[in-house]
Structure formats: C-alpha cells, structure tokens
Design a protein around this motif. Structure first.
Motif, PDB file in Angstrom:
ATOM      1  N   ASN A  45      17.027  11.077  12.036  1.00  0.00           N
ATOM      2  CA  ASN A  45      15.845  11.908  11.805  1.00  0.00           C
ATOM      3  C   ASN A  45      15.223  11.611  10.450  1.00  0.00           C
ATOM      4  N   TYR A  46      16.067  11.411   9.434  1.00  0.00           N
ATOM      5  CA  TYR A  46      15.533  11.098   8.109  1.00  0.00           C
ATOM      6  C   TYR A  46      14.924   9.701   8.099  1.00  0.00           C
ATOM      7  N   PHE A  47      15.563   8.729   8.705  1.00  0.00           N
ATOM      8  CA  PHE A  47      15.012   7.372   8.756  1.00  0.00           C
ATOM      9  C   PHE A  47      13.691   7.353   9.515  1.00  0.00           C
ATOM     10  N   TRP A  48      13.586   8.184  10.541  1.00  0.00           N
ATOM     11  CA  TRP A  48      12.339   8.297  11.302  1.00  0.00           C
ATOM     12  C   TRP A  48      11.234   8.840  10.410  1.00  0.00           C
ATOM     13  N   PHE A  49      11.567   9.789   9.554  1.00  0.00           N
ATOM     14  CA  PHE A  49      10.598  10.326   8.602  1.00  0.00           C
ATOM     15  C   PHE A  49      10.126   9.231   7.652  1.00  0.00           C
ATOM     16  N   LEU A  50      11.040   8.395   7.166  1.00  0.00           N
ATOM     17  CA  LEU A  50      10.642   7.303   6.272  1.00  0.00           C
ATOM     18  C   LEU A  50       9.687   6.341   6.966  1.00  0.00           C
ATOM     19  N   LYS A  51       9.917   6.099   8.239  1.00  0.00           N
ATOM     20  CA  LYS A  51       9.076   5.160   8.982  1.00  0.00           C
ATOM     21  C   LYS A  51       7.753   5.800   9.408  1.00  0.00           C
ATOM     22  N   ARG A  52       7.831   7.019   9.935  1.00  0.00           N
ATOM     23  CA  ARG A  52       6.622   7.686  10.459  1.00  0.00           C
ATOM     24  C   ARG A  52       5.609   7.968   9.362  1.00  0.00           C
ATOM     25  N   ASP A  53       6.078   8.442   8.197  1.00  0.00           N
ATOM     26  CA  ASP A  53       5.193   8.800   7.085  1.00  0.00           C
ATOM     27  C   ASP A  53       5.272   7.769   5.972  1.00  0.00           C
ATOM     28  N   TRP A  54       5.366   6.509   6.353  1.00  0.00           N
ATOM     29  CA  TRP A  54       5.585   5.452   5.363  1.00  0.00           C
ATOM     30  C   TRP A  54       4.479   5.400   4.308  1.00  0.00           C
ATOM     31  N   LYS A  55       3.234   5.396   4.735  1.00  0.00           N
ATOM     32  CA  LYS A  55       2.119   5.301   3.784  1.00  0.00           C
ATOM     33  C   LYS A  55       2.144   6.451   2.792  1.00  0.00           C
ATOM     34  N   LYS A  56       2.355   7.647   3.282  1.00  0.00           N
ATOM     35  CA  LYS A  56       2.393   8.817   2.412  1.00  0.00           C
ATOM     36  C   LYS A  56       3.582   8.741   1.455  1.00  0.00           C
ATOM     37  N   ASN A  57       4.714   8.286   1.957  1.00  0.00           N
ATOM     38  CA  ASN A  57       5.912   8.173   1.115  1.00  0.00           C
ATOM     39  C   ASN A  57       5.712   7.158  -0.013  1.00  0.00           C
ATOM     40  N   VAL A  58       4.994   6.084   0.295  1.00  0.00           N
ATOM     41  CA  VAL A  58       4.714   5.079  -0.727  1.00  0.00           C
ATOM     42  C   VAL A  58       3.780   5.656  -1.787  1.00  0.00           C
ATOM     43  N   VAL A  59       2.768   6.383  -1.344  1.00  0.00           N
ATOM     44  CA  VAL A  59       1.784   6.947  -2.275  1.00  0.00           C
ATOM     45  C   VAL A  59       2.453   7.913  -3.245  1.00  0.00           C
ATOM     46  N   VAL A  60       3.346   8.762  -2.746  1.00  0.00           N
ATOM     47  CA  VAL A  60       3.971   9.779  -3.602  1.00  0.00           C
ATOM     48  C   VAL A  60       5.190   9.241  -4.337  1.00  0.00           C
ATOM     49  N   GLY A  61       5.534   7.976  -4.092  1.00  0.00           N
ATOM     50  CA  GLY A  61       6.655   7.371  -4.798  1.00  0.00           C
ATOM     51  C   GLY A  61       8.009   7.603  -4.163  1.00  0.00           C
ATOM     52  N   ARG A  62       8.017   8.188  -2.950  1.00  0.00           N
ATOM     53  CA  ARG A  62       9.286   8.435  -2.277  1.00  0.00           C
ATOM     54  C   ARG A  62       9.865   7.150  -1.689  1.00  0.00           C
ATOM     55  N   SER A  63       9.010   6.193  -1.389  1.00  0.00           N
ATOM     56  CA  SER A  63       9.454   4.942  -0.786  1.00  0.00           C
ATOM     57  C   SER A  63       8.766   3.767  -1.479  1.00  0.00           C
ATOM     58  N   ASP A  64       9.489   2.650  -1.594  1.00  0.00           N
ATOM     59  CA  ASP A  64       8.870   1.444  -2.141  1.00  0.00           C
ATOM     60  C   ASP A  64       9.100   0.238  -1.229  1.00  0.00           C
ATOM     61  N   SER A  65       9.321   0.488   0.063  1.00  0.00           N
ATOM     62  CA  SER A  65       9.461  -0.610   1.017  1.00  0.00           C
ATOM     63  C   SER A  65       8.100  -1.255   1.246  1.00  0.00           C
ATOM     64  N   LEU A  66       8.100  -2.528   1.633  1.00  0.00           N
ATOM     65  CA  LEU A  66       6.860  -3.293   1.774  1.00  0.00           C
ATOM     66  C   LEU A  66       6.135  -3.003   3.075  1.00  0.00           C
ATOM     67  N   HIS A  67       6.850  -2.461   4.052  1.00  0.00           N
ATOM     68  CA  HIS A  67       6.242  -2.052   5.326  1.00  0.00           C
ATOM     69  C   HIS A  67       7.138  -0.993   5.950  1.00  0.00           C
ATOM     70  N   PRO A  68       6.671  -0.297   6.988  1.00  0.00           N
ATOM     71  CA  PRO A  68       7.529   0.726   7.607  1.00  0.00           C
ATOM     72  C   PRO A  68       8.865   0.119   8.018  1.00  0.00           C
ATOM     73  N   PRO A  69       9.976   0.764   7.678  1.00  0.00           N
ATOM     74  CA  PRO A  69      11.282   0.166   7.961  1.00  0.00           C
ATOM     75  C   PRO A  69      11.584   0.076   9.452  1.00  0.00           C
ATOM     76  N   LYS A  70      12.281  -0.997   9.832  1.00  0.00           N
ATOM     77  CA  LYS A  70      12.802  -1.128  11.184  1.00  0.00           C
ATOM     78  C   LYS A  70      14.184  -0.480  11.201  1.00  0.00           C
ATOM     79  N   VAL A  71      14.386   0.434  12.112  1.00  0.00           N
ATOM     80  CA  VAL A  71      15.653   1.165  12.192  1.00  0.00           C
ATOM     81  C   VAL A  71      16.493   0.576  13.310  1.00  0.00           C
TER      82      VAL A  71
END
Length: 623
Positions: free
Chosen positions: A171-197
């Motif tokens: 569920n948490y990994f899905w959140f990282l992938k689903r809201d990837w753009k938002k997570n990058v903007v707020v600094g929660r994620s720094d992956s180069l594209h939505p992660p493959k789970v």
C-alpha cells in the motif's frame, strides 16, 4: 568505410554484442545483438522498436537474431539488414560492450530498493536476484524506497501474519507510485520516474492473480523459480504490460549464479544447497510455492564456499527447505559414485516420496566441505527429522567445524496430531531419535518448531506437546498459532475448528513451558569454556562489549579487552575483531544469552586440539 566494416564483422562474430551508430545531428541508434552462436552475414531481424524523445530521437533494437539466411530477390535483400545503415553512419568499434551499452544507459535503468520477509532462504534468494539484476545493468542499490526506480519485496506465505505485513508495505509503495509527481515536488521522493513494484517469492506464486488485480499496485509478479526472467519482465512494463512468471521448475537451483551479498562485511553467510520440498505435510504451503526438491551439484557448492572463505567469511549456514534430504544425482552413472540400494531414513520414520536416483547425500556434502575448509564453521537449516541417518550423526561428532546444533522440528507432541499433519513419525519415534542424537553427539543443542491449534487439536493433545517440550529440553524454538493456507491438504480435507482465542492461549502456555526448559539448558553452560565467533559490538554496550555465537548457536557477550593470540604470541596482546574466534569462560546466563570472560584469541583447530589434549590428560589422571 572499410575500417567500419572490419570492426562490424569482428563484433558480429561475438556471441553477444552491443553498439551505437551515430548519425549527423542528435540522432543515434542503439543496437543489441544476442545469440548463442556466431551470426551469418545475412540475417532476418525480428524487431521491436521503442521510441523516446529526449534531446533528440533514439531508436532501440533488442531482440534475438535467427540463423536463417535471407534469400535475395534480385540484388535486394528480402528484409532489413545492417547495410541499410552503414552508408549513412560510422561505427566505432570501441563503443561496443558485452552486456551493457554505456554508463548513461545503465544509469537510466534505475536504482533498486529491496525488502525481504520470511526465512533465510528468502534472504539468499534476494542475493541471487541482486546478482541477476546487476548483470542486467541495475547495479545501484539504495537504502530507502523513496529513492528507487525499482522496488523489490520478497515475500513469505507460510503464515497469514507475514502476508498482512507485505500488503501494508505494498500500500505504501503504491502511494509512492500513484502520487509520484506530488511526492517529488514536496521532496518526499527523488526517484527519476514512478517506481516499478515487483513482488517476489512464495506469496507471488500463491496469490499472483490477486496481487496483479490489486488496482495497479504491482507491476511484476515473479515466483521463486523465475528470477532469471526478471530483466525481461521489467521490460514488459515499459510497454504497458504486466510482468508475470510464477512457473515452478524441476531443475532450477541457480547453481551458476554468485549471489550479491547483502551484508558486505559479514563474517557469516548463507549458501543454498537445494530447493523445494517433497514431504507434503498437510499444513504446509512450501511444496506448492517452492516446487519439488532438486539439489545443486556438490562442485558448485564447494566453489561458492571457497569464494566466501577467500573473502573472509568464517561461518556458512547451508540452506534448504528440507536441507538434509540433499541429493546430488548429477553423477549417477559415474563409476566413482555408488548410488546405493536404498534411501536411509531415521529409524521409525517414513516418507511419502520415493527417491528414484540416489547420488551424493547430505553427509557426503558435509564431509567434503568440513575437510576442505577446516577453519570454517558449518551449520545447516532447516532439516526434517526423517533424514538423520547414523552416518550423518557420526560425522557431526567427528568434525569439530560442524556445529553441534541441530534443528529438529517436532510441530506437535501428539501422535494423533502428527498423523493428521502427515509428518511420517510418532511421538515415540521422535523421542527415540532425540535420545540417539544425544548419545552419538554429546552436549548437542536442539531447537525446534511448534504449531498450536492445528485442525481438531484437543486439550489432551495440546498437553502432550507441553510435556514433549519439558521432556526434550530445547535450547530454542519457533512457536506459532496455526494459520490455514489455501491449496494445502489441510485446507482441502480439514476444518480450522480451533477458535483463535484458544490458539493464542495454548501458544502462551507453550512459550511459558519452553522458557522453563531453555533456562536450564543455558544454565548448564556456566563454568564451561566456549569457542565464540565474534560478530561485532554488543548493541547495548557497543563501546565496551563484544557479541558472538558459540558452537551451539548461543549468543555470548564479553568485555572487549586486549587478549593473547594462541597462534601468534610474538605480537603480544590485541583486541578481538569480527571474524576472530575467542575462548570465553561462561560466568552467568539468562534465558536467551550467555555472559563470560574472554581468555584468548585462537583458531578453530587450535582450540579443539587443546581440548583433546586436556581430555587425554584428564582421562590419564583418572586411571
């Protein structure tokens, strides 16, 4: 042009090649050719083309070449060939690579984050996966999922609790992938594209359809026997497809793959020697998620252990779902191997599976390893009680570098429950085996597994389990409330009729009985001198104390202080470091650990030679 054609010819004669053709401007063509044999001059091309726009236009070709020649029609080839590109581009042979294109191409494949749940086999499997991915170009591993482009979660299906933990993480990994753009903007994620789970392991095989249908939560599902296919499955995701391969194999052992050790500086390691299980216990899902038993060749195991020894590893744990049923039949038919007439089981034990080809057994493997690596310790898990023939026990007594610690899963102390579990033995046969083990291997430490509340278990049957724990006196045990698994014999034939509150109450009673008996086992070590392999600082006192394990797998703590070195007395005193063997006199115990005084740094062989000499002197004094 002649130089380019010569370079191209030499490249095409290689079994695998990759190169880049540069066009004027910003366009480039990346080519990979894969084949097990050299290619003829004219080839048909099964092509798959992917296009991406990033500061220019690039086309990637990645497919196998067939060996069929292209019959010409007049002076024109029937299908596209490399000659269409050569007049318009130059090929630099120095840019060709065996397995990868360039550092930028490799970097674009993404960083890996991994989590592992369950048994030691899953830890070893994750190391195999990392090796496969490294070869495919995924070489960077990160510590947090927020920085990864590929997330691996290696799962366990033995109990429901383990599966629930996995769903929470998904569920948490899905959140990282689903809201990837938002997570990058707020600094929660720094992956180069939505992660493959990617879901791996036993749960992947058992719940593959449910996992893939879980609202795009997972991209790839890969079973324990399909890890070699992971790079291809991840490529399928790039084309908008789900990647799935959960086929079980009768042959896959990953014997040719050198695992990427997760713990880089560890002085101990796991080595998988066999996979799968044939026992078909009624409560167990393993035969359905891991498949049938198959063993690695002895030579491949010896080779891996040799590499570990060269890298500084001092202790190896041999792994298998049923490790002591190891059977290397690759040499059957070889005049140097006598397959024998029968597969010998422990006295009073039976098996539902008949072995057709008998080759080198577990005792043969242990004999080879303990002889070739006399200064390395060997443990093994997890065995089945049925596969402890006398020759294995006598070998354990003879070799000082085979640890005197045996995991002997009982599951229950009731013969009637054992029959429903299809374990192949009775309470009486189990106790006779315990007596034989302790007679042949004195001072051995015994550990076990127990299940509370199996289908139909009565209070009387539960009390029989409590009495077995007290009778045997275990050093350690894994104890769980029963959790029914789909596909198992119990799921098809029995009713899970013991209420959950009753299971938990019986589990609490079993744990209390175990604590009473295990305390006595630890207390018996007080006053003895144990050989402890130093693993590192005591977490509770990292500045002053060290921690390690004894031959019996007991945790031992002692003061970190300068000690004499039995094998290098010229250099004087020094502090022990991880990987050292240390003589420790045990001064006190708890119910889970030992405490003692360090006497000296030594070698494994030196310690036991001194022990033998002491025993001889003591015997002579008595006579």
């Amino acid at each position: 042009m002649a130089s380019s054609l010569s370079s191209l010819s030499s490249i095409l004669n290689q079994p695998h090649c990759a190169f880049r053709i540069k066009f004027p401007g910003r366009c480039a063509l990346n080519l990979r050719l894969h084949s097990s044999t050299p290619h003829p001059a004219n080839l048909r091309w099964p092509l798959r083309v992917s296009r991406s726009l990033s500061r220019g236009f690039s086309v990637n070709f990645s497919r196998k070449f067939s060996q069929l020649r292209s019959p010409p029609i007049g002076n024109k080839p029937e299908v596209l060939s490399l000659h269409h590109f050569l007049p318009q581009a130059s090929l630099t042979a120095s840019e060709s690579l065996a397995d990868t294109l360039s550092s930028s191409d490799v970097a674009s494949r993404g960083r890996i984050y991994h989590e592992t749940y369950g048994c030691q086999m899953n830890i070893n499997d994750m190391e195999i996966v990392l090796s496969i991915m490294k070869k495919a170009g995924y070489s960077e591993i990160v510590e947090v999922p927020e920085s990864a482009e590929v997330i691996f979660i290696n799962t366990c299906a033995i109990r429901d609790n383990a599966e629930q933990k996995v769903w929470q993480r998904l569920n948490y990994f899905w959140f990282l992938k689903r809201d990837w753009k938002k997570n990058v903007v707020v600094g929660r994620s720094d992956s180069l594209h939505p992660p493959k789970v990617v879901v791996l392991g036993c749960m992947a095989e058992r719940l593959k359809d449910k996992i893939l249908d879980s609202d795009k939560m997972v991209d790839v599902v890969c079973g324990p026997d399909a890890y070699r296919d992971l790079p291809r499955l991840l490529e399928e995701v790039d084309y908008g497809q789900k990647g799935i391969n959960t086929l079980l194999s009768l042959e896959e052992t990953y014997a040719d793959i050198t695992p990427v050790r997760i713990s880089k500086n560890s002085i101990s390691a796991f080595v998988s020697i066999m996979r799968g299980c044939n026992n078909m216990c009624s409560f167990c899902i393993v035969p359905f998620t891991r498949g049938r038993e198959r063993s690695r060749p002895v030579e491949s195991i010896v080779g891996e252990v040799a590499e570990l020894w060269a890298s500084g590893v001092k202790e190896v744990t041999l792994l298998g779902q049923n490790v002591n049923s190891y059977n290397d039949a690759t040499g059957v038919g070889n005049k140097d191997i006598d397959p024998g007439a029968n597969w010998k089981l422990s006295d009073g034990f039976s098996s539902r599976c008949k072995v057709k080809s008998i080759g080198l057994r577990f005792a043969d493997l242990l004999d080879r390893l303990s002889t070739e690596f006399p200064e390395m310790r060997f443990r093994f898990t997890s065995p089945h009680p049925k596969d402890f023939p006398d020759e294995l026990l006598y070998l354990m007594r003879e070799r000082n570098n085979i640890c005197k610690s045996i995991h002997l899963p009982a599951q229950t102390g009731s013969s009637s429950v054992l029959e429903r579990m299809r374990r192949g033995y009775t309470r009486e046969a189990y106790l006779e085996l315990v007596q034989k083990i302790r007679r042949i291997v004195p001072h051995v430490a015994l550990t076990s597994d127990f299940i509370c509340g199996f289908c139909g278990e009565t209070e009387e049957e539960h009390l029989e389990t409590l009495s077995l724990v007290k009778t045997v006196g275990y050093d350690m045990a894994y104890m769980f409330a029963y959790s029914m698994r789909e596909k198992t014999h119990a799921h098809r034939n029995y009713i899970d009729d013991v209420p959950e509150d009753v299971k938990q109450r019986r589990l609490a009673e079993l744990i209390e009985s175990f604590r009473e008996s295990t305390g006595q086992r630890y207390d018996s070590q007080v006053g003895t001198v144990q050989l402890v392999l130093v693993e590192g600082p005591n977490r509770r006192a990292p500045e002053t104390e060290l921690s390690g394990k004894s031959d019996k797998c007991h945790r031992v703590f002692f003061i970190n202080m300068p000690l004499p070195d039995r094998d290098n007395e010229v250099k004087g005193l020094r502090n022990p470091v991880p990987g050292d063997f240390v003589e420790v006199r045990i001064s006190r115990s708890s119910k889970a650990s030992l405490f003692g005084e360090a006497l000296a740094i030594t070698r494994l062989s030196t310690f036991y030679e001194a022990m033998d000499e002491t025993a001889v002197v003591a015997c002579a004094n008595r006579t």
